[in-house]
Design an enzyme around this catalytic site. Sequence first.
Site, PDB file in Angstrom:
ATOM      1  CE  LYS A  47     -30.780  24.865  54.830  1.00  0.00           C
ATOM      2  NZ  LYS A  47     -30.568  24.233  53.513  1.00  0.00           N
ATOM      3  CG  ASP A  84     -30.571  20.212  53.136  1.00  0.00           C
ATOM      4  OD1 ASP A  84     -31.740  20.227  53.028  1.00  0.00           O
ATOM      5  OD2 ASP A  84     -30.038  21.580  53.434  1.00  0.00           O
TER       6      ASP A  84
HETATM    7  P1  NAP Z   1     -26.431  29.725  48.724  1.00  0.00           P
HETATM    8  O1  NAP Z   1     -26.108  29.219  49.917  1.00  0.00           O
HETATM    9  O2  NAP Z   1     -27.094  31.251  49.009  1.00  0.00           O
HETATM   10  O3  NAP Z   1     -25.781  29.459  47.250  1.00  0.00           O
HETATM   11  C1  NAP Z   1     -26.401  29.810  46.369  1.00  0.00           C
HETATM   12  C2  NAP Z   1     -25.219  29.689  45.184  1.00  0.00           C
HETATM   13  O4  NAP Z   1     -25.731  29.864  43.795  1.00  0.00           O
HETATM   14  C3  NAP Z   1     -24.015  30.253  45.540  1.00  0.00           C
HETATM   15  O5  NAP Z   1     -22.980  29.238  45.029  1.00  0.00           O
HETATM   16  C4  NAP Z   1     -23.939  31.572  44.578  1.00  0.00           C
HETATM   17  O6  NAP Z   1     -22.740  31.785  44.224  1.00  0.00           O
HETATM   18  C5  NAP Z   1     -24.745  30.871  43.245  1.00  0.00           C
HETATM   19  N1  NAP Z   1     -25.515  32.030  42.722  1.00  0.00           N
HETATM   20  C6  NAP Z   1     -26.234  32.710  43.078  1.00  0.00           C
HETATM   21  N2  NAP Z   1     -26.749  33.617  42.302  1.00  0.00           N
HETATM   22  C7  NAP Z   1     -26.033  33.339  41.169  1.00  0.00           C
HETATM   23  C8  NAP Z   1     -25.943  33.871  39.687  1.00  0.00           C
HETATM   24  N3  NAP Z   1     -26.942  34.951  39.367  1.00  0.00           N
HETATM   25  N4  NAP Z   1     -25.392  33.364  38.976  1.00  0.00           N
HETATM   26  C9  NAP Z   1     -24.375  32.035  39.163  1.00  0.00           C
HETATM   27  N5  NAP Z   1     -24.273  31.739  40.464  1.00  0.00           N
HETATM   28  C10 NAP Z   1     -25.301  32.216  41.435  1.00  0.00           C
HETATM   29  O7  NAP Z   1     -28.032  28.963  48.590  1.00  0.00           O
HETATM   30  P2  NAP Z   1     -28.471  27.556  48.692  1.00  0.00           P
HETATM   31  O8  NAP Z   1     -29.218  27.237  50.021  1.00  0.00           O
HETATM   32  O9  NAP Z   1     -27.221  26.585  48.421  1.00  0.00           O
HETATM   33  O10 NAP Z   1     -29.878  27.433  47.563  1.00  0.00           O
HETATM   34  C11 NAP Z   1     -29.193  27.067  46.348  1.00  0.00           C
HETATM   35  C12 NAP Z   1     -30.559  26.684  45.510  1.00  0.00           C
HETATM   36  O11 NAP Z   1     -30.894  25.537  45.892  1.00  0.00           O
HETATM   37  C13 NAP Z   1     -31.567  27.652  45.734  1.00  0.00           C
HETATM   38  O12 NAP Z   1     -32.381  27.732  44.556  1.00  0.00           O
HETATM   39  C14 NAP Z   1     -32.717  26.906  46.720  1.00  0.00           C
HETATM   40  O13 NAP Z   1     -33.903  27.155  46.707  1.00  0.00           O
HETATM   41  C15 NAP Z   1     -32.246  25.559  46.449  1.00  0.00           C
HETATM   42  N6  NAP Z   1     -32.315  24.694  47.455  1.00  0.00           N
HETATM   43  C16 NAP Z   1     -33.305  23.432  47.514  1.00  0.00           C
HETATM   44  C17 NAP Z   1     -33.530  22.534  48.304  1.00  0.00           C
HETATM   45  C18 NAP Z   1     -34.384  21.449  48.411  1.00  0.00           C
HETATM   46  O14 NAP Z   1     -34.810  20.819  49.086  1.00  0.00           O
HETATM   47  N7  NAP Z   1     -34.911  21.423  47.049  1.00  0.00           N
HETATM   48  C19 NAP Z   1     -32.657  22.438  49.555  1.00  0.00           C
HETATM   49  C20 NAP Z   1     -31.715  23.770  49.672  1.00  0.00           C
HETATM   50  C21 NAP Z   1     -31.772  24.527  48.575  1.00  0.00           C
HETATM   51  P3  NAP Z   1     -21.477  32.524  45.056  1.00  0.00           P
HETATM   52  O15 NAP Z   1     -20.840  31.225  45.577  1.00  0.00           O
HETATM   53  O16 NAP Z   1     -20.784  33.298  44.141  1.00  0.00           O
HETATM   54  O17 NAP Z   1     -22.337  33.362  46.136  1.00  0.00           O
END
Ligand code: NAP
Length: 256
Positions: A47, A84
């Site tokens: 992205k 999003d």
């Molecule tokens: P991302 O950019 O990789 O960000 C993930 C975030 O979660 C980061 O801030 C990361 O911390 C944190 N994290 C990861 N593992 C963790 C842990 N074990 N403990 C605490 N924090 C943790 O991913 P993203 O795209 O934002 O997606 C995040 C979630 O949203 C995913 O589950 C994804 O499936 C969901 N999502 C859903 C939609 C939808 O349309 N429903 C759209 C987009 C995303 P750090 O900052 O330290 O790296």
Amino acid sequence: MHNAAFRALGLDWVYLAFDVPPGEVEGAVAGMRALGIEGLSVTIPHKEPMAGAVDVLSPLAQALGAVNTVVRDPRGRLRGENTDGPGFLRFLTDDEGFDPAGRRCLVVGAGGAARAVVKALADAGAAEVVVAGRTPARVEAVAALAGDCGRVGVPAEAGEADLVVNATPLGMAGTDAAGQLPVDDAHLGPGQLVVDLVPNPAITPLVEAARARGAMAVNGLGMLVHQAALAFRMWTGQEAPVAVMSAAALADLARR
Ligand code: NAP
């Protein structure tokens, strides 16, 4: 979702998945131009790189520095969009009847989804958007996207929030974090809406725990459907058949 929508509207379009290795966004975009592909959905880890690979960015994609949808205009220019946050808002208002204006919100996580959701909530007039996460610099940057109503906080502040959003992968089926909660459920209760952006499983550990405490709780499927519906309209110029797309997504998840 998209193929079901194309079929429902009788459009001679097809939606295909391409596995693009990290670092290959420029090549994927060149391929899109050469093949005359009308649009793209973009997911992690592409992205942010995609924001630098398109010809022009929408104001929102520019503000977020991230693109989840690419649209080819009639002159062949590629425009980077981000559906999003708007998809999340559509889901909140249309599906959940929740208007963020004047409400207190807590978002856990500081990645791409958190950025989109935090900005959407602030732009929709939330009274406060508290951001909690494990990497302070990232959390501060996300809270700043909300301007005056944004601040850094901790998950334990969920008790004061009208809306609690999990924007981390904690609870996602098939991962090491499948059983984990992003917020201690002791802080959740009646009168709150809890949204777990994780779309699979249908009942995530957070949704289950929040409901057991008396909160309203749903997973991320609604946001997934609405962000896709907004992309569909950008590509085809037609209103998306949201119910068809939602049914297709549910059927697909049920098969997994
Ligand atoms: P991302 O950019 O990789 O960000 C993930 C975030 O979660 C980061 O801030 C990361 O911390 C944190 N994290 C990861 N593992 C963790 C842990 N074990 N403990 C605490 N924090 C943790 O991913 P993203 O795209 O934002 O997606 C995040 C979630 O949203 C995913 O589950 C994804 O499936 C969901 N999502 C859903 C939609 C939808 O349309 N429903 C759209 C987009 C995303 P750090 O900052 O330290 O790296």
